[in-house]
Design an enzyme around this catalytic site. Structure first.
Site, PDB file in Angstrom:
ATOM      1  N   GLU A  60       0.811  -1.215   0.000  1.00 20.43           N
ATOM      2  CA  GLU A  60       0.000   0.000   0.000  1.00 20.43           C
ATOM      3  C   GLU A  60       0.844   1.263   0.000  1.00 20.43           C
ATOM      4  OE1 GLU A  60      -2.693  -3.217   0.955  1.00 20.43           O
ATOM      5  OE2 GLU A  60      -0.710  -2.678   1.748  1.00 20.43           O
ATOM      6  N   HIS A 129      -9.253  -5.823  11.137  1.00 25.19           N
ATOM      7  CA  HIS A 129      -9.904  -5.681   9.835  1.00 25.19           C
ATOM      8  C   HIS A 129     -11.298  -5.073   9.963  1.00 25.19           C
ATOM      9  CE1 HIS A 129      -6.662  -8.291   8.621  1.00 25.19           C
ATOM     10  NE2 HIS A 129      -7.042  -8.263   7.363  1.00 25.19           N
TER      11      HIS A 129
END
Length: 327
Positions: A60, A129
């Protein structure tokens, strides 16, 4: 108008803007050959080719940085995070580069970039998450942040984000990608960033929310109506900038306000709203503003504990009863 899924509305937004402007491209993990982790980009590789729909490594920080650099030299990247939980790996690129280069370059470089993907809980995905980061990014000057709750809002806001000259974060929800709703036809359908929407008019209490919590608030409104309480439900849609005017005008009518948000309570969007609304609309309030947020713990894996963590219609109804002094 036609009924389409949330994911389809987002796909339409990206595809229409890519046809309109050859500088727009999409990059991220699994966006191309796999058609997107949530099938948002399905078919886009076939139409636009591998130079404009780009599969990236699991890095990322790397591909967010490439996106910022591409925006500096005149392209208009859309960077998809498979989940905004993974954006933490790239937060330096978003907060220290995308948000600040315009100012630090003395206005020489605009950064017309979109960071998009799902935020918040999607069920039993455990603590790392399942986090909501809308308030984190909305805290940063130089960024714009939107959180659509319907397919129409998703399409209109994403198209506006792609056309914006500034970095915009489009915070979606994994559990809403399959939701269907009416979406206007036509490539010129845009929703301006910074404008809230009254999803349900009412006169007794104002409920403010954004993203998938809008649907929790609307469920609460339906239950409250059975008790004779006419709740007005305002979808913020834009978290930076915030449309305070629409919310304050509602409070002038209802004299009460409840804010529903998925994130943790400390320094949440709801905390900022409560401060600003009580500062700017104090004379119209008949009760202190009440917040309904996620619990102040990492989200557990256990299904009953997930349910206990998240805001619910029942918790929202209880908050409304508090501000109406009816409990």
């Amino acid at each position: 108008m036609r009924e389409i899924q949330f994911r389809e509305a987002l796909r339409e937004a990206m595809s229409e803007e890519m046809r309109r402007d050859e500088r727009v491209f999409l990059m991220g993990e699994e966006v191309a050959a796999y058609n997107g982790a949530y099938k948002v980009s399905q078919g886009m590789l076939d139409e636009f080719g591998e130079k404009r729909v780009i599969d990236t490594p699991i890095s990322e920080a790397g591909f967010a940085g490439i996106g910022v650099g591409a925006a500096m030299v005149g392209l208009r990247p859309i960077v998809e995070f498979m989940t905004f939980n993974f954006s933490l790996v790239a937060i330096d690129q978003v907060v220290n580069n995308a948000a600040k280069i315009y100012q630090m370059s003395g206005g020489q470089f605009n950064i017309p970039i979109v960071f998009r993907g799902p935020s918040g809980s999607a069920g039993q995905l455990a603590a790392t998450h399942s986090q909501s980061f809308e308030n984190w990014f909305a805290n940063c000057p130089g960024l714009k942040v939107v959180a659509p709750s319907t397919p129409a809002d998703g399409k209109g806001l994403l198209k506006s984000a792609i056309r914006d000259e500034n970095p915009v974060l489009v915070m979606e929800s994994e559990v809403m990608y399959g939701n269907k709703g009416p979406v206007p036809e036509g490539e010129d359908f845009l929703i301006p960033i910074g404008k809230a929407d009254i999803k349900r008019p009412g006169k007794d209490v104002t409920i403010v929310s954004f993203g998938k919590m809008v649907h929790v608030a609307l469920q609460a409104c339906e239950e409250l109506a059975k008790e004779g309480v006419d709740a007005e439900m305002i979808d913020m849609r834009s978290l930076r900038p915030i449309d305070y005017t629409t919310i304050i005008e509602s409070i002038k009518k209802t004299n009460r306000c409840v804010v529903v948000e998925e994130s943790w309570p400390l320094a949440a969007m709801a905390a900022e709203l409560a401060y600003m609304l009580q500062r700017r609309a104090f004379d119209y309030l008949d009760a202190p503003i009440v917040r309904v947020t996620g619990r102040d713990v990492p989200l557990p894996y256990s299904a009953p504990l997930v349910e206990a963590f998240l805001p619910s219609p029942a918790r929202t109804i209880e908050a409304v009863r508090q501000v109406m002094y009816s409990n």
